[in-house]
Scaffold this motif. Structure first.
Motif, PDB file in Angstrom:
ATOM      1  N   ILE A  36      10.800   1.820  -3.892  1.00  0.00           N
ATOM      2  CA  ILE A  36      11.954   1.321  -4.671  1.00  0.00           C
ATOM      3  C   ILE A  36      13.164   2.106  -4.273  1.00  0.00           C
ATOM      4  N   ASP A  37      12.868   3.516  -4.288  1.00  0.00           N
ATOM      5  CA  ASP A  37      14.049   4.549  -3.626  1.00  0.00           C
ATOM      6  C   ASP A  37      14.465   4.136  -2.493  1.00  0.00           C
ATOM      7  N   ASP A  38      13.341   3.969  -1.388  1.00  0.00           N
ATOM      8  CA  ASP A  38      13.892   3.657   0.060  1.00  0.00           C
ATOM      9  C   ASP A  38      14.685   2.326   0.244  1.00  0.00           C
ATOM     10  N   LEU A  39      13.879   1.429  -0.662  1.00  0.00           N
ATOM     11  CA  LEU A  39      14.620  -0.033  -0.683  1.00  0.00           C
ATOM     12  C   LEU A  39      15.939   0.011  -1.023  1.00  0.00           C
ATOM     13  N   ALA A  40      16.263   0.688  -2.314  1.00  0.00           N
ATOM     14  CA  ALA A  40      17.751   0.720  -2.902  1.00  0.00           C
ATOM     15  C   ALA A  40      18.667   1.426  -1.516  1.00  0.00           C
ATOM     16  N   LEU A  41      18.191   2.474  -1.114  1.00  0.00           N
ATOM     17  CA  LEU A  41      18.974   2.952  -0.015  1.00  0.00           C
ATOM     18  C   LEU A  41      19.139   2.077   1.304  1.00  0.00           C
ATOM     19  N   ARG A  42      18.222   1.521   1.538  1.00  0.00           N
ATOM     20  CA  ARG A  42      18.526   0.600   2.569  1.00  0.00           C
ATOM     21  C   ARG A  42      19.417  -0.615   2.348  1.00  0.00           C
ATOM     22  N   CYS A  43      19.499  -1.281   1.057  1.00  0.00           N
ATOM     23  CA  CYS A  43      20.030  -2.279   0.714  1.00  0.00           C
ATOM     24  C   CYS A  43      21.604  -1.922   0.723  1.00  0.00           C
ATOM     25  N   ASP A  44      21.731  -0.511  -0.031  1.00  0.00           N
ATOM     26  CA  ASP A  44      23.147  -0.043  -0.122  1.00  0.00           C
ATOM     27  C   ASP A  44      23.463   0.114   1.156  1.00  0.00           C
ATOM     28  N   LYS A  45      22.853   0.677   2.017  1.00  0.00           N
ATOM     29  CA  LYS A  45      23.322   1.026   3.645  1.00  0.00           C
ATOM     30  C   LYS A  45      23.921  -0.288   4.118  1.00  0.00           C
ATOM     31  N   GLN A  46      23.006  -1.434   3.962  1.00  0.00           N
ATOM     32  CA  GLN A  46      23.310  -2.520   4.762  1.00  0.00           C
ATOM     33  C   GLN A  46      24.085  -3.566   3.805  1.00  0.00           C
ATOM     34  N   GLN A  47      24.524  -3.026   2.736  1.00  0.00           N
ATOM     35  CA  GLN A  47      25.387  -3.814   1.830  1.00  0.00           C
ATOM     36  C   GLN A  47      24.847  -5.254   1.438  1.00  0.00           C
ATOM     37  N   VAL A  48      23.525  -5.456   1.144  1.00  0.00           N
ATOM     38  CA  VAL A  48      22.834  -6.524   0.800  1.00  0.00           C
ATOM     39  C   VAL A  48      22.304  -6.331  -0.465  1.00  0.00           C
ATOM     40  N   ALA A  49      22.185  -7.614  -1.322  1.00  0.00           N
ATOM     41  CA  ALA A  49      21.700  -7.468  -2.491  1.00  0.00           C
ATOM     42  C   ALA A  49      20.155  -7.349  -2.580  1.00  0.00           C
ATOM     43  N   PRO A  50      19.573  -6.468  -3.440  1.00  0.00           N
ATOM     44  CA  PRO A  50      18.265  -6.122  -3.338  1.00  0.00           C
ATOM     45  C   PRO A  50      17.137  -7.291  -3.701  1.00  0.00           C
ATOM     46  N   PRO A  51      15.961  -7.593  -3.228  1.00  0.00           N
ATOM     47  CA  PRO A  51      15.100  -8.626  -3.937  1.00  0.00           C
ATOM     48  C   PRO A  51      14.674  -8.154  -5.254  1.00  0.00           C
ATOM     49  N   THR A  52      13.910  -9.140  -5.956  1.00  0.00           N
ATOM     50  CA  THR A  52      13.201  -9.039  -7.127  1.00  0.00           C
ATOM     51  C   THR A  52      11.807  -8.506  -6.717  1.00  0.00           C
ATOM     52  N   ILE A  53      11.372  -7.135  -6.952  1.00  0.00           N
ATOM     53  CA  ILE A  53      10.192  -6.447  -6.989  1.00  0.00           C
ATOM     54  C   ILE A  53       9.371  -6.689  -8.367  1.00  0.00           C
ATOM     55  N   ILE A  54       8.066  -7.462  -8.093  1.00  0.00           N
ATOM     56  CA  ILE A  54       7.125  -7.523  -9.200  1.00  0.00           C
ATOM     57  C   ILE A  54       5.873  -6.987  -9.121  1.00  0.00           C
ATOM     58  N   PHE A  55       5.743  -5.707  -9.899  1.00  0.00           N
ATOM     59  CA  PHE A  55       4.821  -4.854  -9.833  1.00  0.00           C
ATOM     60  C   PHE A  55       3.357  -5.329 -10.449  1.00  0.00           C
ATOM     61  N   THR A  56       2.287  -5.448  -9.692  1.00  0.00           N
ATOM     62  CA  THR A  56       1.126  -5.892 -10.297  1.00  0.00           C
ATOM     63  C   THR A  56       0.200  -4.750 -11.247  1.00  0.00           C
ATOM     64  N   LEU A  57      -0.249  -5.130 -12.387  1.00  0.00           N
ATOM     65  CA  LEU A  57      -0.927  -4.319 -13.069  1.00  0.00           C
ATOM     66  C   LEU A  57      -2.227  -4.802 -13.454  1.00  0.00           C
ATOM     67  N   THR A  58      -3.088  -4.009 -13.520  1.00  0.00           N
ATOM     68  CA  THR A  58      -4.421  -4.479 -13.994  1.00  0.00           C
ATOM     69  C   THR A  58      -5.530  -3.561 -14.482  1.00  0.00           C
ATOM     70  N   ALA A  59      -6.161  -3.943 -15.478  1.00  0.00           N
ATOM     71  CA  ALA A  59      -6.980  -3.119 -16.370  1.00  0.00           C
ATOM     72  C   ALA A  59      -8.281  -2.794 -15.497  1.00  0.00           C
ATOM     73  N   CYS A  60      -8.783  -1.710 -15.768  1.00  0.00           N
ATOM     74  CA  CYS A  60     -10.135  -1.305 -15.062  1.00  0.00           C
ATOM     75  C   CYS A  60     -11.258  -0.770 -16.074  1.00  0.00           C
ATOM     76  N   GLY A  61     -12.056  -1.655 -16.203  1.00  0.00           N
ATOM     77  CA  GLY A  61     -13.341  -1.259 -17.186  1.00  0.00           C
ATOM     78  C   GLY A  61     -14.521  -0.585 -16.553  1.00  0.00           C
ATOM     79  N   SER A  62     -14.573  -0.278 -15.389  1.00  0.00           N
ATOM     80  CA  SER A  62     -15.737   0.413 -15.132  1.00  0.00           C
ATOM     81  C   SER A  62     -15.725   0.783 -13.737  1.00  0.00           C
ATOM     82  N   GLU A  63     -16.518   1.955 -13.621  1.00  0.00           N
ATOM     83  CA  GLU A  63     -16.622   2.526 -11.950  1.00  0.00           C
ATOM     84  C   GLU A  63     -16.738   1.728 -10.680  1.00  0.00           C
TER      85      GLU A  63
END
Length: 321
Positions: A195-222
């Motif tokens: 996110i940090d590097d994407l924000a910097l690159r978008c700002d440098k190139q003066q483009v609107a950033p895309p939407t980033i959707i973070f995946t989360l998942t539960a883990c119930g066993s080793e």
């Protein structure tokens, strides 16, 4: 209204991700699984349903696969044939390289007819013979761009090694991609660096950033934890030991997912990056499925409390009004 939210770069998008039943599943059992899925999901306030394409990635690594690979039903066939009662849009994963352009073009037409949207992913192994490049796939999709959106994946672990995920994202944006769904996040530092590097690159190139959707998942066993690592998901050593030592690994991982969601929400808001979350449910154990429903509900509540989410139902009322 997933399409409108992506096109207007709204934050707070909430998705739910599933895999289709195994290809060997009898039709009556597929219908039963679909009905159970519908009963769970119709109660959720989500913007879209992600249906993954299950690939055999064994050639990607020399390490033995913790679980045997079993082919699954085609995600489009499952979504269009069994999940129509769920009225939210479906986001269908497809490895573009496995299909010739003519077949891929026809598939995109089918998606358009159902108001589904594609998420193009890479092939299962580096030496896989590619029939259609990702660039070609995006070009095929472009004739639907007025009434569709196309997604891609982003992998924070790859950025940690190659330090070029922000560049990859912008290259795909130039091909028409407007949102990216991440690999499952357990290492929050990796995600924040993207996110940090994407924000910097978008700002440098003066483009609107895309939407980033973070995946989360539960883990119930080793064993599940080991499988996640086999898939390339990085779990920090201290966190891994904390999960293993907990009296209830599933409960601990649920709280971890909620903490990650809250942390990344603040982080993205501060950097003006439109974002959302995809709660993944790919386990067959009832407890882990119920945990994914709980995470989805709590993340939705958190996003509304922080003022960054308009619920899908409220958004529909506002549009209709």
């Amino acid at each position: 209204m997933f399409l409108e939210k992506i096109k207007s770069a709204q934050s707070g998008i909430l998705l739910y991700g599933i895999t289709p039943p195994k290809a060997s599943t009898q039709p009556e059992r597929v219908a039963e699984i679909a009905q159970n899925t519908l009963e769970r999901l119709t109660k959720l306030d989500i913007d879209a349903l992600v249906v993954y394409d299950v690939q055999d990635e064994s050639a990607r690594t020399a390490e033995e696969r913790p679980f045997p690979f079993l082919p699954a039903l085609d995600p489009f066939a499952f979504a269009s044939g069994y999940l129509n009662a769920l009225t939210v849009p479906k986001l269908i994963y497809r490895p573009a390289g496995k299909f010739p352009p003519e077949e891929l073009s026809a598939w995109l037409d089918q998606l358009q007819q159902h108001r589904f949207y594609p998420v193009f992913v890479g092939v299962p192994a580096p030496d896989y013979p590619v029939k259609t490049t990702l660039a070609q796939a995006y070009q095929l999709w472009s004739r639907h761009q007025d009434t569709s959106v196309v997604g891609a994946v982003t992998i924070p672990e790859r950025h940690n090694v190659l330090n070029d995920e922000d560049s990859r994202i912008l290259d795909k944006m130039n091909c028409g991609v407007s949102y990216f769904i991440s690999q499952c996040v357990f290492n929050i530092d990796y995600a924040r660096q993207v996110i940090d590097d994407l924000a910097l690159r978008c700002d440098k190139q003066q483009v609107a950033p895309p939407t980033i959707i973070f995946t989360l998942t539960a883990c119930g066993s080793e064993k599940t934890l080991h499988f996640m690592e086999w898939l390339g998901i990085h779990v920090p050593e201290a966190l891994k030991e904390e999960l293993k030592a907990s009296a209830d690994m599933l409960e601990k991982s649920v709280q971890l997912c909620l903490d990650i969601a809250s942390n990344l929400t603040t982080f993205c808001v501060e950097r003006s990056i439109p974002f959302g979350f995809n709660i993944e449910s790919v386990a067959i154990r009832k407890a882990e499925i119920e945990a994914s429903i709980y995470i989805t509900t709590k993340v939705g509540e958190m996003l509304r409390e922080k003022g960054v989410r308009t619920s899908a139902k409220d958004y529909s009322v506002a549009i209709d009004g």
